[in-house]
Scaffold this motif. Structure first.
Motif, PDB file in Angstrom:
ATOM      1  N   UNK A  51       0.839  -1.208   0.000  1.00 47.35           N
ATOM      2  CA  UNK A  51       0.000   0.000   0.000  1.00 47.35           C
ATOM      3  C   UNK A  51       0.871   1.253   0.000  1.00 47.35           C
ATOM      4  N   UNK A  52       1.935   1.240   0.804  1.00 48.50           N
ATOM      5  CA  UNK A  52       2.833   2.392   0.863  1.00 48.50           C
ATOM      6  C   UNK A  52       3.463   2.668  -0.492  1.00 48.50           C
ATOM      7  N   UNK A  56       3.129   5.949  -2.797  1.00 47.56           N
ATOM      8  CA  UNK A  56       4.318   6.700  -3.192  1.00 47.56           C
ATOM      9  C   UNK A  56       4.405   6.837  -4.711  1.00 47.56           C
ATOM     10  N   UNK A  57       4.099   5.754  -5.401  1.00 43.98           N
ATOM     11  CA  UNK A  57       4.161   5.795  -6.864  1.00 43.98           C
ATOM     12  C   UNK A  57       3.164   6.806  -7.419  1.00 43.98           C
ATOM     13  N   UNK A  58       1.980   6.855  -6.826  1.00 42.58           N
ATOM     14  CA  UNK A  58       0.962   7.799  -7.282  1.00 42.58           C
ATOM     15  C   UNK A  58       1.379   9.242  -7.022  1.00 42.58           C
ATOM     16  N   UNK A  59       2.263   9.432  -6.027  1.00 38.71           N
ATOM     17  CA  UNK A  59       2.678  10.788  -5.668  1.00 38.71           C
ATOM     18  C   UNK A  59       3.881  11.280  -6.466  1.00 38.71           C
ATOM     19  N   UNK A  90       5.779  -6.732  -7.077  1.00 42.37           N
ATOM     20  CA  UNK A  90       5.150  -7.868  -6.397  1.00 42.37           C
ATOM     21  C   UNK A  90       4.462  -7.414  -5.118  1.00 42.37           C
ATOM     22  N   UNK A  91       5.123  -6.533  -4.378  1.00 39.82           N
ATOM     23  CA  UNK A  91       4.517  -6.021  -3.150  1.00 39.82           C
ATOM     24  C   UNK A  91       3.210  -5.295  -3.464  1.00 39.82           C
ATOM     25  N   UNK A  92       3.240  -4.431  -4.484  1.00 36.50           N
ATOM     26  CA  UNK A  92       2.038  -3.670  -4.831  1.00 36.50           C
ATOM     27  C   UNK A  92       0.932  -4.581  -5.334  1.00 36.50           C
TER      28      UNK A  92
END
Length: 251
Positions: A51-52, A56-59, A90-92
């Motif tokens: 989720x983090x 972060x990617x969206x920001x 993979x985490x996302x």
């Protein structure tokens, strides 16, 4: 160190053997419980990480995301991830696939829990979202983030146990039995965040050190050292001296 046989009467050897068997049973049980808890904590950590990373990617602006995975940069103060972009994906995906398994009324509660807010139903939501996964690897398999391929979970556990035996061979101590939960965690160490592995090892170190102190205390209180033949007593003292030096030097 050379192995040596202790000159202990048969009746005493049986009594000591029964006591050791009981100790190993308690130890194996506690290790299994601790490993299961560590596995569930790792699953939760991966979801939080997913989720983090998504947030972060969206920001980030276009082209900036990929730069966060490159540590070779002229700006030494610029932050960068200590894992690859493929692992980040993979985490996302774990987070996204887990959320997709929940109802619309459950997703906000999961997000609140992953953000650190007190959500009583968080354990149940995580279990439902991950298919009751008890390790990050099992979660990735349940969510189809990775494929099992030709290796079954049992085969992976056997490989992990074999690797543990090889690591312990020649180090002066017997190989530690590996239960299926510990073996699975060892087999998927590559997908666990480094800080989670350090915390798991720290917990084992504290628990084992405490157990060793208790054993030594009982050994002295029962005056068992008086029953050791001279050569065996010298050997024990040498072992303790070597261990003490290793711990002191932090090797």
């Amino acid at each position: 160190m050379k192995n040596c046989e202790l000159s202990i009467p048969g009746e005493t050897r049986i009594a000591l053997g029964v006591d050791e068997a009981n100790r190993l049973h308690r130890y194996a049980t506690s290790q299994a419980e601790m490993a299961a808890m560590a596995g569930r904590n790792a699953v939760l950590a991966v979801l939080r990480l997913g989720k983090l990373l998504k947030d972060l990617k969206a920001a980030t602006i276009h082209g900036e995301w990929g730069q966060l995975f490159k540590k070779e940069t002229e700006d030494k103060l610029k932050p960068w991830f200590q894992f690859g972009q493929q692992m980040a994906n993979k985490y996302m995906r774990c987070y996204q696939e887990a959320v997709a398994r929940l109802g619309e009324d459950e997703r906000p509660a999961l997000d609140m829990g992953l953000d650190g807010e007190a959500v009583e139903a968080l354990p149940e939501l995580v279990e439902k979202a991950t298919g009751n996964a008890v390790t990050p690897r099992q979660m990735m398999l349940n969510l189809q983030v990775v494929k099992d391929g030709s290796k079954s979970a049992a085969h992976a556990a056997r490989l992990a146990q074999h690797e543990t035996i090889l690591r312990n061979r020649g180090t002066g101590r017997a190989a530690v039995p590996v239960n299926p939960e510990q073996a699975m965690i060892a087999a998927v160490a590559a997908v666990q965040p480094e800080e989670e592995l350090r915390e798991q090892k720290r917990q084992v170190a504290v628990k084992d050190a405490h157990h060793l102190v208790i054993l030594m205390d009982e050994f002295i209180k029962e005056n068992l050292h008086k029953y050791l033949p001279g050569p065996d007593r010298d050997y024990l003292l040498l072992c303790l001296k070597n261990v003490g030096q290793i711990i002191k030097e932090g090797k």
